[in-house]
Design a protein around this motif. Structure first.
Motif, PDB file in Angstrom:
ATOM      1  N   SER A 112       0.651  -0.803   0.397  1.00 21.40           N
ATOM      2  CA  SER A 112       0.418  -0.129  -0.290  1.00 21.40           C
ATOM      3  C   SER A 112       0.855   0.957  -0.250  1.00 21.40           C
ATOM      4  CB  SER A 112      -1.073  -0.305   1.623  1.00 21.40           C
ATOM      5  OG  SER A 112      -1.905   1.103   1.100  1.00 21.40           O
ATOM      6  N   HIS A 124      -7.095  -4.542  -2.694  1.00 23.35           N
ATOM      7  CA  HIS A 124      -6.541  -5.760  -1.507  1.00 23.35           C
ATOM      8  C   HIS A 124      -7.050  -6.982  -0.994  1.00 23.35           C
ATOM      9  CE1 HIS A 124      -6.755  -4.055   2.663  1.00 23.35           C
ATOM     10  NE2 HIS A 124      -6.545  -5.140   2.897  1.00 23.35           N
TER      11      HIS A 124
ATOM     12  N   ALA B 117      -0.819   4.112   2.673  1.00 25.11           N
ATOM     13  CA  ALA B 117      -0.927   4.810   0.972  1.00 25.11           C
ATOM     14  C   ALA B 117      -0.740   5.731   0.973  1.00 25.11           C
ATOM     15  CB  ALA B 117      -1.618   4.100   0.436  1.00 25.11           C
TER      16      ALA B 117
END
Lengths: 143, 147
Positions: A112, A124, B117
């Motif tokens: 990620s 995911h 992220a």
């Protein structure tokens, strides 16, 4: 929660994007696991250095991701594809299977952080299912 | 009592002071509903959750994600007393919302993935450790009043 054809396609598509970085992913994921879940260090007391960036961690991260690559190649039959790895983990390494989930989580955190645009929720869920099935195949010979 | 180092406190407060709640909240909740579809059981009245695209664009889910993320603010401000701070919220989740406390960990994991992220390489192992420690305390506090 077995892998559908859609899951397998999603895993292979994601792997195609990230596999070039698999050494870096493995090293980072393993380093993270040792820091975030200190109980996992008990399996590596024979290493002179368990810190992030150290040689043993980098080397072993590479080994682990080699196993993941094998699993991607054997995605249609993980149990037979990972048979000898399962025997290794069951009879020699004897890693408690709860740790597979921990490492899977760390691998996903790293992917990620390194590939934020590619690690969509759809990718995911497919990878999470894949890593769970991988762990199951790895624990096959435990008892 | 949970012990926090100065470094952990700084990491946690920094993450939250730089947080785009309206972006991260919706993303974390949507991801949870997509990756762990059984969590959709709590959102039957929220409209179309039929597929990933529908979930990602559902305005009710987005609003709720933002709300849940702001729910963490009180924990950040009361790091030394999260259990007491969330006693009422725990009762709410148990008695009124009837949420299985195992779900808190699933959402926490999705939030970690979304933050990773956002922060990229800045989400170091130490940062992850502090953030996950914080979330673990929150999760524990939220499950505390279930009986």
């Amino acid at each position: 929660m077995s892998l559908t054809e859609k899951d397998k396609a999603a895993v292979k598509a994601l792997w195609a994007k990230i596999s070039k970085a698999s050494d870096a992913i493995g090293a980072d994921a393993l380093a993270r696991m040792l820091v975030v879940y200190p109980q996992t260090k008990t399996y590596f007391s024979h290493w002179p250095d368990m810190s992030p960036g150290s040689a043993p961690v980098a080397k072993h991260g590479r080994v682990v991701m080699g196993g993941v690559a094998l699993a991607v190649a054997k995605i249609d039959d993980l149990t037979s594809g990972l048979l000898s790895l399962s025997e290794l983990h069951a009879f020699q390494l004897r890693v408690d299977p709860a740790n597979f989930k921990i490492l899977a989580h760390c691998i996903q955190v790293v992917i990620s952080s390194m590939f934020p645009k590619d690690f969509t929720p759809e990718a995911h869920v497919a990878l999470d299912k894949f890593l769970s099935n991988l762990a199951l195949a790895l624990s096959e010979k435990y008892r | 009592m949970v012990e926090w180092t100065e470094q952990e406190r700084t990491i946690i407060t920094t993450i939250f002071s730089n947080l785009d709640y309206e972006d991260v909240g919706p993303k974390a909740l949507a991801r949870c509903l997509i990756v762990y579809p059984w969590t959709q059981r709590y959102f039957a009245s929220f409209g179309n959750l039929y597929n990933a695209e529908a979930i990602k664009t559902n305005p009710n889910i987005a609003a709720h994600g933002t709300k849940v993320l702001h729910g963490l603010d009180r924990a950040v401000k009361n790091l030394d007393n999260i259990k007491a701070t969330y006693a009422e919220l725990s009762v709410l989740h148990s008695e009124k919302l009837h949420v299985d406390p195992d779900n808190f960990k699933l959402l926490a994991d999705c939030l970690t993935i979304v933050i990773a992220a956002k922060l990229g390489s800045a989400f170091t192992p130490e940062t992850q450790a502090a953030f996950q420690k914080f979330l673990a305390v929150v999760v524990s506090a939220l499950g505390r009043q279930y009986h």
